[in-house]
Structures are given as C-alpha cells and as structure tokens.
Scaffold this active site. Structure first.
Site, PDB file in Angstrom:
ATOM      1  N   SER A  45       0.679  -1.186   0.153  1.00 23.02           N
ATOM      2  CA  SER A  45      -0.051  -0.210  -0.018  1.00 23.02           C
ATOM      3  C   SER A  45       1.426   1.406  -0.105  1.00 23.02           C
ATOM      4  O   SER A  45       0.483   2.524  -0.010  1.00 23.02           O
ATOM      5  CB  SER A  45      -0.866   0.194   1.074  1.00 23.02           C
ATOM      6  OG  SER A  45      -1.851  -1.180   1.338  1.00 23.02           O
ATOM      7  N   GLY A 223      -2.722   3.973  -3.873  1.00 24.21           N
ATOM      8  CA  GLY A 223      -3.356   4.544  -4.401  1.00 24.21           C
ATOM      9  C   GLY A 223      -4.325   5.116  -4.504  1.00 24.21           C
ATOM     10  O   GLY A 223      -5.352   4.868  -3.640  1.00 24.21           O
ATOM     11  N   CYS A 248      -9.910  -2.056   3.641  1.00 22.98           N
ATOM     12  CA  CYS A 248      -8.609  -1.209   3.140  1.00 22.98           C
ATOM     13  C   CYS A 248      -9.177  -0.372   1.165  1.00 22.98           C
ATOM     14  O   CYS A 248     -10.016   0.236   1.461  1.00 22.98           O
ATOM     15  CB  CYS A 248      -7.505  -1.423   3.305  1.00 22.98           C
ATOM     16  SG  CYS A 248      -6.720  -0.051   3.452  1.00 22.98           S
ATOM     17  N   LEU A 249      -7.701  -0.663   1.186  1.00 26.25           N
ATOM     18  CA  LEU A 249      -8.838  -0.120  -0.942  1.00 26.25           C
ATOM     19  C   LEU A 249      -9.616  -1.400  -1.342  1.00 26.25           C
ATOM     20  O   LEU A 249     -10.488  -0.633  -1.615  1.00 26.25           O
ATOM     21  CB  LEU A 249      -7.279  -0.536  -1.324  1.00 26.25           C
ATOM     22  CG  LEU A 249      -7.957  -0.109  -3.136  1.00 26.25           C
ATOM     23  CD1 LEU A 249      -7.730   1.238  -2.936  1.00 26.25           C
ATOM     24  CD2 LEU A 249      -5.854  -0.578  -3.812  1.00 26.25           C
ATOM     25  N   ASN A 290      -3.995   2.241   6.920  1.00 25.61           N
ATOM     26  CA  ASN A 290      -3.020   2.427   6.007  1.00 25.61           C
ATOM     27  C   ASN A 290      -3.636   2.934   5.223  1.00 25.61           C
ATOM     28  O   ASN A 290      -3.867   1.966   4.150  1.00 25.61           O
ATOM     29  CB  ASN A 290      -1.781   1.386   6.314  1.00 25.61           C
ATOM     30  CG  ASN A 290      -0.937   2.507   4.511  1.00 25.61           C
ATOM     31  OD1 ASN A 290      -0.805   3.305   4.947  1.00 25.61           O
ATOM     32  ND2 ASN A 290      -0.318   1.249   4.391  1.00 25.61           N
ATOM     33  N   TYR A 293      -7.368   7.334   1.450  1.00 27.37           N
ATOM     34  CA  TYR A 293      -8.754   7.871   0.889  1.00 27.37           C
ATOM     35  C   TYR A 293     -10.498   7.210   1.569  1.00 27.37           C
ATOM     36  O   TYR A 293      -9.671   6.685   2.632  1.00 27.37           O
ATOM     37  CB  TYR A 293      -8.910   7.536  -0.344  1.00 27.37           C
ATOM     38  CG  TYR A 293      -8.027   8.242  -1.560  1.00 27.37           C
ATOM     39  CD1 TYR A 293      -8.525   9.359  -2.297  1.00 27.37           C
ATOM     40  CD2 TYR A 293      -6.475   7.905  -1.532  1.00 27.37           C
ATOM     41  CE1 TYR A 293      -7.781   9.680  -2.779  1.00 27.37           C
ATOM     42  CE2 TYR A 293      -5.372   8.278  -2.257  1.00 27.37           C
ATOM     43  CZ  TYR A 293      -5.976   9.153  -3.157  1.00 27.37           C
ATOM     44  OH  TYR A 293      -5.860   9.902  -4.162  1.00 27.37           O
ATOM     45  N   HIS A 333      -7.443  -2.640   9.346  1.00 26.77           N
ATOM     46  CA  HIS A 333      -7.090  -4.190   8.695  1.00 26.77           C
ATOM     47  C   HIS A 333      -7.010  -5.016  10.094  1.00 26.77           C
ATOM     48  O   HIS A 333      -6.544  -4.956  10.804  1.00 26.77           O
ATOM     49  CB  HIS A 333      -5.332  -3.846   8.638  1.00 26.77           C
ATOM     50  CG  HIS A 333      -4.991  -3.156   7.041  1.00 26.77           C
ATOM     51  ND1 HIS A 333      -5.038  -4.226   6.189  1.00 26.77           N
ATOM     52  CD2 HIS A 333      -4.505  -2.075   7.023  1.00 26.77           C
ATOM     53  CE1 HIS A 333      -4.324  -3.472   5.166  1.00 26.77           C
ATOM     54  NE2 HIS A 333      -4.796  -1.776   6.009  1.00 26.77           N
ATOM     55  N   GLU A 335      -6.786  -8.031   9.861  1.00 27.06           N
ATOM     56  CA  GLU A 335      -5.585  -8.558  10.077  1.00 27.06           C
ATOM     57  C   GLU A 335      -4.120  -8.195  10.931  1.00 27.06           C
ATOM     58  O   GLU A 335      -3.018  -9.062  11.075  1.00 27.06           O
ATOM     59  CB  GLU A 335      -5.259  -9.201   8.571  1.00 27.06           C
ATOM     60  CG  GLU A 335      -4.142  -8.401   7.855  1.00 27.06           C
ATOM     61  CD  GLU A 335      -5.024  -7.030   7.509  1.00 27.06           C
ATOM     62  OE1 GLU A 335      -3.917  -6.134   7.083  1.00 27.06           O
ATOM     63  OE2 GLU A 335      -5.998  -7.123   7.349  1.00 27.06           O
TER      64      GLU A 335
END
Length: 354
Positions: A45, A223, A248-249, A290, A293, A333, A335
């Site tokens: 990431s 990104g 996350c993303l 982490n 956005y 996260h 994990e």
C-alpha cells in the site's frame, strides 16, 4: 553521506543517508506506529510514497525472515529520526541499513521528524523528493513540485501478482483479488479453513466465478481507488453472486461499486492505534490502518449500504455492509493485529457466510 528532503511547499530538511543512494520523488506520508517497521516497509500500500516513521528509534530489532507482508518493500523512500546501527533480537538476520540498500530504498536519518509530521498534519500530504550527496535546495523543491501525484497512476497494476497463486488446503475456496494483498490476510483465511486463490487485479468476474468460490476478498492496496476502474467494474459483476469482503482499498472499491464516492483525506490514517466504533454493539476497537482515501458517507446513505463502523478521531466511515447480501468491508486492517487480536473475528464472520 548527507541527504536532503524537499517538499513542494518549499520546506527543506537536511540529514544523513542510509540504505541506497540517488534521488526519488513520492507522496510524503507519516506512520505513528511504535513498532512493526518491517511489516510497514513491505506493505504494498506504500507504493509511490515516501514514508516518515514518527517513532524516534528505528531498526533496533533488525530484519527477520518471518514478518514480511510481501516479497519486497514498495515504498519510494524512508525517513526516520535515528537509525539503530546495532540491532538486538534473536530473530534478526539483517540490519535495516543493509535491507534498504539491498532493495534500493533511499533512507534519510537525523532530521526532526516531529517538525516534519506537524508540517504534514497542518498543511496536508505533500509531494517530496529525497536526494543524497551535494544538492541545490531550490532545484530539489522544483523537482518535488513536478513529481507526479498519487491520483491518476493506477498503482495497483504495479503491485498485483502477475499470475494465480494458491495457498492452503481448506474445505472453503476463497479468491483474493490482489490489489496489493498483505500476507497476513492470506494467513488468517488459511487459519479459517480456506484454500486461497490469489489472482491478478485485472482478473475478470467470469474467471473468478469459474473457481466456484465460497467467497471473494478485495484486498488492500495503494493509490486512488477511482483509478482502479477495471476492478470496480469487476466488483459490480460479483455483487449478488458470492459473499464479498473488502479490506482497506477493497473497502473503498466496494463503496464505488455500489455507486458511492471516495475522497482524499488531508493526511490519511497510518498507524496502529486508531479507535474504531462498532455502531451495532457500541464496542470500540484499537485498529491498524494505512490509507489516504475514505468513502463518502452521504454518497451511500440512501442506497443498499449501511455504515457499520466509524472512526472516533474524525468520524470517517470504517465499515459498511449490504442490507440483505453477505457483503461487508472494513477500512481498517482486521489482520493487522496491533498488539491485540480483537478484530480478527471478522474473518470468522466472513467464513460463516459460506
């Protein structure tokens, strides 16, 4: 050797280099974790970013063979206050300096990382440049201003696996769409009796479903989520056909797939102590995060999505679920296990949908 950091706003720091030498540009971000630098460095990431670690002493337990989150580091550069030259840990196999040198990571040490972090918090994330040796400050500032932004680059294509990989031998089949997946996500799926098929980010929905999976995971990654147009469309085609879990993303991708919007945070959430509230139970979890956005809550509030978790620092959306389908995602996260394991049950929740 001396080293420099120049930000696009004209701020310049001068310190000493470690690791590799040369010049790199990237988005300068900070992480407030007190430990776990090996996992942070190998988190995909961070692709395209220059990372500032706020904890003052880094490298004191070296690099070991077990704590990698991917095959190599992906960040552009590393900035710390003080580098430990003599690590002490029974698992240590390499010094941080040697690790960065081997992987071409330029490090900058000996600057006031507190001042730099306050600058990023007050002004927001900025582009920057790290350079070693004798440099002209004005030239470096201009290079920082000319550096490409994170948005518009679709960094997922750089970190995703190029071929399918299979892990574990459990009774449940789970396909992980690799947007920059961390190994610990795979480990927890295996612990929950899954055979894990890690596939490239550009794998079409038809091919994913050909595995006859019990569930699909949209992983973390780098990104701007709006750049991963192909992944968003694939996710839309999977909705209603298989249980989905986003991390996350992957959480942001799922929000976009349901017609929502995302936006860039001023300086992001990167650390191991972010409080997140479960809106159903009222319980607060300390989470590892982490990301730069977030999902816009107003853009999804009138649709099929319900907000399940909220960040207690700034109120941003940390979890969502579908009203009727077995689909849910988390901005943090589960994990990550930042000293505690109390969010790992979310993998058990996912597997219970099979």
């Amino acid at each position: 050797m001396e080293a420099w950091l120049a930000l696009e706003d004209g701020t310049v720091f001068r310190g000493k280099s470690f690791g590799s030498t040369g010049i790199v540009t990237g988005e300068v971000v900070f992480n407030t974790s007190m430990t776990g630098y090996q996992e942070i460095l190998t988190d995909p990431s961070y692709c395209g970013q220059i990372l500032v670690l706020t904890y003052p002493l880094v490298g004191n337990y070296g690099i070991n063979e077990d704590d990698f989150e991917s095959d190599r580091p992906w960040l552009q550069g590393l900035i710390i206050k003080e580098l430990c030259e003599y690590p002490s840990n029974w698992r240590c196999r390499m010094k941080l300096d040697e690790f960065c040198s081997r992987h071409g990571i330029i490090g900058l040490a000996g600057i006031d990382t507190r001042t730099l972090t306050r600058r990023l918090r007050s002004c927001g994330t900025m582009r920057g440049v790290i350079a070693t040796g004798e440099q002209d400050a004005d030239s470096l500032i201009e290079k920082a201003r000319q550096a490409p932004p994170i948005s518009g680059r679709n960094l997922v294509k750089f970190v995703s696996t190029k071929e399918e990989k299979v892990f574990g031998n459990g009774p449940f089949k789970v396909v992980v769409l690799d947007l920059g997946v961390k190994r610990n996500i795979i480990r927890f799926l295996i612990q929950n009796n899954c055979t894990v098929y890690v596939v490239p980010a550009w794998t079409p929905a038809e091919e994913i479903l050909s595995h006859r999976p019990h569930g699909v995971v949209l992983s973390n990654g780098p990104g701007d989520p709006r750049d991963a147009v192909e992944v968003v469309e694939t996710t839309r085609q999977l909705i209603g056909k298989v249980p989905l879990l986003g991390v996350c993303l992957g959480h942001q991708i799922l929000g976009l797939a349901f017609g929502g919007e995302t936006y860039k945070l001023k300086y992001g959430h990167r650390g191991a102590n972010h409080p997140v509230k479960d809106l159903k139970t009222g319980r607060v979890y300390i989470t590892s995060q982490n990301h730069g956005y977030a999902v816009d809550e107003e853009s999804i509030s009138a649709g099929e999505i319900v907000v399940t978790h909220r960040n207690l620092n700034d109120g941003t959306v940390e979890g969502i679920r579908h009203r009727t389908e077995p689909i849910f995602s988390y901005q943090f996260h589960p994990e990550g296990s930042p000293g505690i394991l109390d969010t790992t049950h979310l993998f058990e929740k996912f597997v219970s949908c099979f």
